[in-house]
Design a protein around this motif. Structure first.
Motif, PDB file in Angstrom:
ATOM      1  N   LEU A 139      -0.322   5.835  -7.950  1.00  0.00           N
ATOM      2  CA  LEU A 139       0.558   4.668  -8.056  1.00  0.00           C
ATOM      3  C   LEU A 139      -0.246   3.394  -8.293  1.00  0.00           C
ATOM      4  CD1 LEU A 139       3.035   5.296  -5.093  1.00  0.00           C
ATOM      5  CD2 LEU A 139       3.455   5.689  -7.533  1.00  0.00           C
ATOM      6  N   PRO A 140       0.303   2.488  -9.091  1.00  0.00           N
ATOM      7  CA  PRO A 140      -0.367   1.196  -9.315  1.00  0.00           C
ATOM      8  C   PRO A 140      -0.098   0.223  -8.168  1.00  0.00           C
ATOM      9  CG  PRO A 140       1.656   1.305 -10.579  1.00  0.00           C
ATOM     10  CD  PRO A 140       1.545   2.627  -9.860  1.00  0.00           C
ATOM     11  N   TRP A 141      -0.815  -0.889  -8.182  1.00  0.00           N
ATOM     12  CA  TRP A 141      -0.658  -1.936  -7.156  1.00  0.00           C
ATOM     13  C   TRP A 141       0.785  -2.325  -6.930  1.00  0.00           C
ATOM     14  CZ3 TRP A 141      -4.729  -6.072  -8.857  1.00  0.00           C
ATOM     15  CH2 TRP A 141      -5.974  -5.693  -8.366  1.00  0.00           C
ATOM     16  N   GLN A 142       1.482  -2.440  -8.066  1.00  0.00           N
ATOM     17  CA  GLN A 142       2.851  -2.957  -8.006  1.00  0.00           C
ATOM     18  C   GLN A 142       3.681  -2.193  -6.962  1.00  0.00           C
ATOM     19  OE1 GLN A 142       5.592  -1.639 -10.838  1.00  0.00           O
ATOM     20  NE2 GLN A 142       6.466  -3.651 -11.296  1.00  0.00           N
ATOM     21  N   ALA A 177      -9.945  -7.935  -5.694  1.00  0.00           N
ATOM     22  CA  ALA A 177      -8.864  -8.912  -5.904  1.00  0.00           C
ATOM     23  C   ALA A 177      -7.896  -8.832  -4.718  1.00  0.00           C
ATOM     24  CB  ALA A 177      -8.148  -8.588  -7.216  1.00  0.00           C
ATOM     25  N   PRO A 178      -7.119  -9.906  -4.460  1.00  0.00           N
ATOM     26  CA  PRO A 178      -6.238  -9.910  -3.281  1.00  0.00           C
ATOM     27  C   PRO A 178      -5.346  -8.672  -3.143  1.00  0.00           C
ATOM     28  CG  PRO A 178      -6.346 -12.096  -4.214  1.00  0.00           C
ATOM     29  CD  PRO A 178      -7.116 -11.205  -5.155  1.00  0.00           C
ATOM     30  N   GLN A 183      -4.271  -3.736  -0.122  1.00  0.00           N
ATOM     31  CA  GLN A 183      -4.044  -2.293  -0.119  1.00  0.00           C
ATOM     32  C   GLN A 183      -4.960  -1.605   0.914  1.00  0.00           C
ATOM     33  OE1 GLN A 183      -5.024  -0.305  -3.822  1.00  0.00           O
ATOM     34  NE2 GLN A 183      -3.079   0.760  -3.767  1.00  0.00           N
ATOM     35  N   HIS A 184      -6.226  -2.027   0.935  1.00  0.00           N
ATOM     36  CA  HIS A 184      -7.187  -1.446   1.885  1.00  0.00           C
ATOM     37  C   HIS A 184      -6.770  -1.765   3.327  1.00  0.00           C
ATOM     38  CE1 HIS A 184     -11.681  -0.922   3.129  1.00  0.00           C
ATOM     39  NE2 HIS A 184     -10.925   0.081   3.500  1.00  0.00           N
ATOM     40  N   ARG A 185      -6.345  -3.016   3.536  1.00  0.00           N
ATOM     41  CA  ARG A 185      -5.929  -3.442   4.887  1.00  0.00           C
ATOM     42  C   ARG A 185      -4.716  -2.607   5.354  1.00  0.00           C
ATOM     43  NH1 ARG A 185      -5.798  -8.670   3.709  1.00  0.00           N
ATOM     44  NH2 ARG A 185      -3.558  -8.743   3.379  1.00  0.00           N
TER      45      ARG A 185
END
Ligand SMILES: C[S@@+](CC[C@H](N)C(=O)[O-])C[C@H]1O[C@@H](n2cnc3c(N)ncnc32)[C@H](O)[C@@H]1O
Length: 226
Positions: A139-142, A177-178, A183-185
């Motif tokens: 899945l992408p960031w979106q 990038a933010p 995502q990692h957080r």
């Protein structure tokens, strides 16, 4: 996973190639929906092998693994999964109808939910599936933006067996990038352990893989801490 299955992963033709028809579908869908498709080309066999690695180290081998793939696209990871664990119980979740049609033609009989990843929990309970051994996500960031993204990671963690794993790739140049940091957080809030792979250079663009294990209960303080 025995040594025969390991070697079949390395040489399996479906897992080791990117087909031109997959490239064509990807490019077309990228031009139509760039943010949701997020890449011009499918992931490489090298990245696929990294994404499915937890299957190879699986300790419970008395039953076929239950595997969920989010955003399978044209099937780069699906092919590697099928080569590594042909008897697995597989569920794919793909929102793009053209990608879903292509995937269903490439892997006849596949269990494919044609809809968004947010329908994961309902799909699992409708099918009566047991806890999942591996969630592989392209899945992408979106898909991870805002509250919906937090809920999705929470649903993934809740779907997993205690020994299960969730793999998610991200491109190296966007990792800091933010949205990548967020995502990692979010992963760290829902899992007791989050490992980061070395860079997979044999992918366009180069990528890294997060492997999240030890899913935390939904009401765990670490999850609530934000
Ligand atoms: C970067 S592509 C990855 C495709 C494939 N896994 C690969 O690595 O080659 C992202 C895929 O996720 C799908 N996708 C995007 N948002 C989604 C969502 N909310 N639910 C399900 N699939 C989604 C896209 O249609 C696309 O097939």
């Amino acid at each position: 996973m025995n040594s025969h299955e390991r070697s079949s992963l390395a040489v399996h033709p479906a897992a080791g190639t990117t087909r031109s028809s997959d490239m064509q579908v990807f490019l077309k869908e990228f031009l139509r929906a760039p943010v949701r498709t997020a890449s011009v080309v499918p992931s490489s066999p090298a990245l696929a092998e990294r994404m499915i690695a937890p299957l190879l180290g699986r300790s419970q081998v008395d039953r076929p693994p239950v595997v969920v793939e989010l955003g399978p696209g044209t099937g780069a990871f699906t092919a590697a999964l099928q080569a590594a664990a042909p008897g697995m119980r597989y569920l794919g979740v793909e929102v793009n109808p053209a990608m879903a049609d292509h995937l269903a033609a490439r892997f006849p009989g596949i269990d494919l939910l044609r809809g968004p990843a947010s329908e994961l929990s309902d799909a699992l309970s409708q099918r009566g599936l047991p806890a999942v051994d591996l969630v592989v996500s392209g899945l992408p960031w979106q898909a991870f933006a805002g509250q919906a993204g937090t809920e999705l990671v929470s649903a993934i963690a809740a779907s997993l067996a205690p020994s299960g794993a969730y793999t998610q790739f991200t491109y190296t140049w966007t990792r800091w990038a933010p949205p990548g940091r967020r995502q990692h957080r979010t992963l760290r809030q829902h899992f007791g352990r989050v490992d980061l792979s070395s860079t997979v250079w044999a992918n366009l663009p180069p990528a890294v893989v997060y492997t999240a294990t030890r899913p935390l209960p939904v009401d765990d303080p670490a999850a609530a801490a934000g």
